[in-house]
Design a protein around this motif. Sequence first.
Motif, PDB file in Angstrom:
ATOM      1  N   VAL A 143     -23.310  24.542 -17.311  1.00 34.74           N
ATOM      2  CA  VAL A 143     -23.090  23.309 -17.109  1.00 34.74           C
ATOM      3  C   VAL A 143     -24.446  23.078 -18.230  1.00 34.74           C
ATOM      4  CG1 VAL A 143     -24.150  21.303 -15.573  1.00 34.74           C
ATOM      5  CG2 VAL A 143     -23.168  23.851 -14.589  1.00 34.74           C
ATOM      6  N   VAL A 144     -23.365  22.281 -19.527  1.00 34.80           N
ATOM      7  CA  VAL A 144     -24.400  22.094 -20.799  1.00 34.80           C
ATOM      8  C   VAL A 144     -24.877  21.001 -20.206  1.00 34.80           C
ATOM      9  CG1 VAL A 144     -23.809  21.486 -23.449  1.00 34.80           C
ATOM     10  CG2 VAL A 144     -22.342  22.428 -22.116  1.00 34.80           C
ATOM     11  N   ARG A 145     -24.742  19.823 -19.799  1.00 33.08           N
ATOM     12  CA  ARG A 145     -25.508  18.668 -19.439  1.00 33.08           C
ATOM     13  C   ARG A 145     -25.042  18.064 -18.063  1.00 33.08           C
ATOM     14  NH1 ARG A 145     -23.444  15.340 -23.526  1.00 33.08           N
ATOM     15  NH2 ARG A 145     -24.169  13.419 -22.200  1.00 33.08           N
ATOM     16  N   PRO A 146     -26.156  16.849 -17.401  1.00 35.09           N
ATOM     17  CA  PRO A 146     -25.641  16.695 -15.983  1.00 35.09           C
ATOM     18  C   PRO A 146     -24.606  16.189 -15.859  1.00 35.09           C
ATOM     19  CG  PRO A 146     -27.772  15.939 -16.770  1.00 35.09           C
ATOM     20  CD  PRO A 146     -27.275  16.682 -17.828  1.00 35.09           C
ATOM     21  N   CYS A 147     -23.758  16.491 -15.201  1.00 32.34           N
ATOM     22  CA  CYS A 147     -21.964  15.834 -14.623  1.00 32.34           C
ATOM     23  C   CYS A 147     -21.916  16.023 -13.442  1.00 32.34           C
ATOM     24  CB  CYS A 147     -21.416  16.128 -15.979  1.00 32.34           C
ATOM     25  SG  CYS A 147     -21.228  17.520 -15.879  1.00 32.34           S
ATOM     26  N   ALA A 148     -20.988  15.102 -13.225  1.00 32.04           N
ATOM     27  CA  ALA A 148     -20.369  15.501 -11.553  1.00 32.04           C
ATOM     28  C   ALA A 148     -18.611  17.012 -11.503  1.00 32.04           C
ATOM     29  CB  ALA A 148     -19.058  14.207 -11.348  1.00 32.04           C
ATOM     30  N   TRP A 149     -19.494  17.903 -12.138  1.00 34.37           N
ATOM     31  CA  TRP A 149     -19.177  19.212 -11.573  1.00 34.37           C
ATOM     32  C   TRP A 149     -18.591  19.299 -10.559  1.00 34.37           C
ATOM     33  CZ3 TRP A 149     -20.212  23.691 -10.049  1.00 34.37           C
ATOM     34  CH2 TRP A 149     -22.641  23.313  -9.408  1.00 34.37           C
ATOM     35  N   LYS A 150     -19.119  19.743  -9.625  1.00 32.87           N
ATOM     36  CA  LYS A 150     -18.286  20.091  -8.315  1.00 32.87           C
ATOM     37  C   LYS A 150     -17.620  19.585  -7.664  1.00 32.87           C
ATOM     38  CE  LYS A 150     -23.347  20.701  -7.048  1.00 32.87           C
ATOM     39  NZ  LYS A 150     -24.734  20.576  -6.006  1.00 32.87           N
ATOM     40  N   ASP A 151     -17.547  18.387  -8.357  1.00 33.80           N
ATOM     41  CA  ASP A 151     -16.038  17.197  -8.343  1.00 33.80           C
ATOM     42  C   ASP A 151     -15.154  18.099  -7.898  1.00 33.80           C
ATOM     43  OD1 ASP A 151     -17.774  15.982  -6.235  1.00 33.80           O
ATOM     44  OD2 ASP A 151     -17.711  14.279  -8.043  1.00 33.80           O
ATOM     45  N   THR A 152     -14.798  18.771  -9.573  1.00 37.52           N
ATOM     46  CA  THR A 152     -13.921  19.763  -9.806  1.00 37.52           C
ATOM     47  C   THR A 152     -13.475  20.794  -9.553  1.00 37.52           C
ATOM     48  OG1 THR A 152     -15.006  21.095 -11.720  1.00 37.52           O
ATOM     49  CG2 THR A 152     -14.955  18.746 -12.260  1.00 37.52           C
ATOM     50  N   GLY A 153     -14.075  20.921  -9.151  1.00 36.75           N
ATOM     51  CA  GLY A 153     -13.717  22.585  -7.733  1.00 36.75           C
ATOM     52  C   GLY A 153     -14.059  23.301  -7.992  1.00 36.75           C
ATOM     53  N   ALA A 154     -15.343  23.328  -8.717  1.00 39.37           N
ATOM     54  CA  ALA A 154     -15.767  24.916  -9.368  1.00 39.37           C
ATOM     55  C   ALA A 154     -17.426  25.008  -8.572  1.00 39.37           C
ATOM     56  CB  ALA A 154     -16.620  24.299 -11.015  1.00 39.37           C
ATOM     57  N   SER A 155     -17.474  24.394  -7.655  1.00 36.05           N
ATOM     58  CA  SER A 155     -18.478  24.665  -6.776  1.00 36.05           C
ATOM     59  C   SER A 155     -18.370  26.135  -5.983  1.00 36.05           C
ATOM     60  CB  SER A 155     -18.492  23.976  -5.320  1.00 36.05           C
ATOM     61  OG  SER A 155     -16.818  24.343  -4.692  1.00 36.05           O
ATOM     62  N   ASP A 156     -16.849  26.111  -5.780  1.00 35.44           N
ATOM     63  CA  ASP A 156     -16.947  28.378  -5.401  1.00 35.44           C
ATOM     64  C   ASP A 156     -17.097  28.926  -6.554  1.00 35.44           C
ATOM     65  OD1 ASP A 156     -14.694  27.374  -6.239  1.00 35.44           O
ATOM     66  OD2 ASP A 156     -13.363  28.499  -4.542  1.00 35.44           O
ATOM     67  N   LEU A 157     -17.656  28.685  -7.928  1.00 35.02           N
ATOM     68  CA  LEU A 157     -17.270  29.374  -9.283  1.00 35.02           C
ATOM     69  C   LEU A 157     -18.717  30.105  -9.258  1.00 35.02           C
ATOM     70  CD1 LEU A 157     -14.566  27.581 -11.837  1.00 35.02           C
ATOM     71  CD2 LEU A 157     -14.267  29.733 -10.001  1.00 35.02           C
ATOM     72  N   LYS A 158     -18.332  30.681 -10.322  1.00 35.26           N
ATOM     73  CA  LYS A 158     -19.627  31.252 -10.995  1.00 35.26           C
ATOM     74  C   LYS A 158     -20.669  30.244 -11.424  1.00 35.26           C
ATOM     75  CE  LYS A 158     -22.383  35.282 -13.807  1.00 35.26           C
ATOM     76  NZ  LYS A 158     -22.787  35.867 -11.739  1.00 35.26           N
ATOM     77  N   VAL A 159     -22.063  29.449 -11.406  1.00 38.03           N
ATOM     78  CA  VAL A 159     -21.693  28.732 -12.510  1.00 38.03           C
ATOM     79  C   VAL A 159     -22.966  29.120 -13.111  1.00 38.03           C
ATOM     80  CG1 VAL A 159     -23.176  26.139 -11.837  1.00 38.03           C
ATOM     81  CG2 VAL A 159     -21.080  26.840 -10.348  1.00 38.03           C
ATOM     82  N   LEU A 160     -23.352  28.279 -13.988  1.00 37.43           N
ATOM     83  CA  LEU A 160     -24.504  29.459 -15.178  1.00 37.43           C
ATOM     84  C   LEU A 160     -24.846  27.745 -15.911  1.00 37.43           C
ATOM     85  CD1 LEU A 160     -23.054  32.704 -16.859  1.00 37.43           C
ATOM     86  CD2 LEU A 160     -25.002  32.655 -14.392  1.00 37.43           C
ATOM     87  N   ARG A 165     -28.850  25.107 -13.439  1.00 32.86           N
ATOM     88  CA  ARG A 165     -29.867  24.380 -13.935  1.00 32.86           C
ATOM     89  C   ARG A 165     -29.456  23.805 -14.886  1.00 32.86           C
ATOM     90  NH1 ARG A 165     -35.350  26.332 -15.743  1.00 32.86           N
ATOM     91  NH2 ARG A 165     -36.157  25.100 -17.035  1.00 32.86           N
ATOM     92  N   THR A 166     -29.182  22.850 -15.627  1.00 30.88           N
ATOM     93  CA  THR A 166     -28.147  21.862 -16.883  1.00 30.88           C
ATOM     94  C   THR A 166     -28.939  23.461 -17.990  1.00 30.88           C
ATOM     95  OG1 THR A 166     -29.413  19.910 -16.952  1.00 30.88           O
ATOM     96  CG2 THR A 166     -27.549  20.036 -15.631  1.00 30.88           C
ATOM     97  N   VAL A 167     -28.248  22.855 -19.511  1.00 26.55           N
ATOM     98  CA  VAL A 167     -28.817  24.140 -20.345  1.00 26.55           C
ATOM     99  C   VAL A 167     -30.016  23.253 -21.339  1.00 26.55           C
ATOM    100  CG1 VAL A 167     -28.303  23.999 -22.987  1.00 26.55           C
ATOM    101  CG2 VAL A 167     -26.483  25.449 -20.892  1.00 26.55           C
ATOM    102  N   SER A 168     -29.433  22.254 -20.844  1.00 30.56           N
ATOM    103  CA  SER A 168     -30.506  20.283 -21.439  1.00 30.56           C
ATOM    104  C   SER A 168     -32.321  20.489 -20.802  1.00 30.56           C
ATOM    105  CB  SER A 168     -29.757  18.624 -21.618  1.00 30.56           C
ATOM    106  OG  SER A 168     -29.078  18.827 -19.642  1.00 30.56           O
ATOM    107  N   ASP A 169     -31.651  21.210 -19.635  1.00 31.50           N
ATOM    108  CA  ASP A 169     -33.159  21.284 -18.811  1.00 31.50           C
ATOM    109  C   ASP A 169     -34.165  23.097 -18.709  1.00 31.50           C
ATOM    110  OD1 ASP A 169     -32.593  18.958 -17.217  1.00 31.50           O
ATOM    111  OD2 ASP A 169     -31.483  19.484 -15.244  1.00 31.50           O
TER     112      ASP A 169
END
Length: 251
Positions: A143-160, A165-169
């Motif tokens: 997750v580079v910047r805040p976005c609706a990434w959970k709506d893409t079906g990525a909620s069950d993937l490995k999130v970094l 926490r987004t990179v910009s934070d």
Amino acid sequence: MAAAFEGAAVTVKLGTGTSEAKPPARRATPGTRASGPPKAVPPKPKKAKVRIFVSYCHANAVQQAKLQIHLAQLKRDEVETWFDGEMEAGDKLNTEISRKLRAADIFVALMSPEYIASRWCQMEYKRAMGRRARGSMRGVVVVVRPCAWKDTGASDLKVLPHDGRTVSDWRSMDHAFANVAEGIKGAVKAVRSTLPEAVPARLAKPARSAAAPGPKKRPAPVKGGRKASPKATPGARTTKGKRPARSRAAG
């Protein structure tokens, strides 16, 4: 009898004969081995190569470049990363991307508002999710910047980075992508555990010593099964069956 000691040699005179006794041979020290040619050590098998496909929007080219820098150590460990910036001139975009996507073991998506809005990025993402559903690929979302990434079906993937926490934070981009690289390293380890190890290189045969005698060559067989007779010297005559010439002086 007279004995004379000269260094380590002993000379004993008995009558007219003289014999010299050699010093005793040294005994081998217990635990020592006879010297010989060193044994060849078999090479360690190479690690299986893992291929990573990096999907990103060109609006996030700076973040993609920073990710490649933090993955440098993994690249030295039989890990190959690919993104569309490494395409050669003349390659067809869709064909080359499809080929690299099929060969990849891990799909890394740099999620941002621009990535979600890009039609090309969503095509890559859907293809990768299809392969992941068949069990032939692992998916990682960064997750580079805040976005609706959970709506893409990525909620069950490995999130970094860690905990989504987004990179910009993060305090700096280096801190964020150092955490991302550690997460990708874990994914590489998981993939490699399911792949067979690369076949090690064959051992080279030791060179034959110059002093060692080679195999003896057999004489070539003669036609007809008979041994070849020695050739006569030119100008010489055979005397078999003839009597020796009589001397004129003989009466």
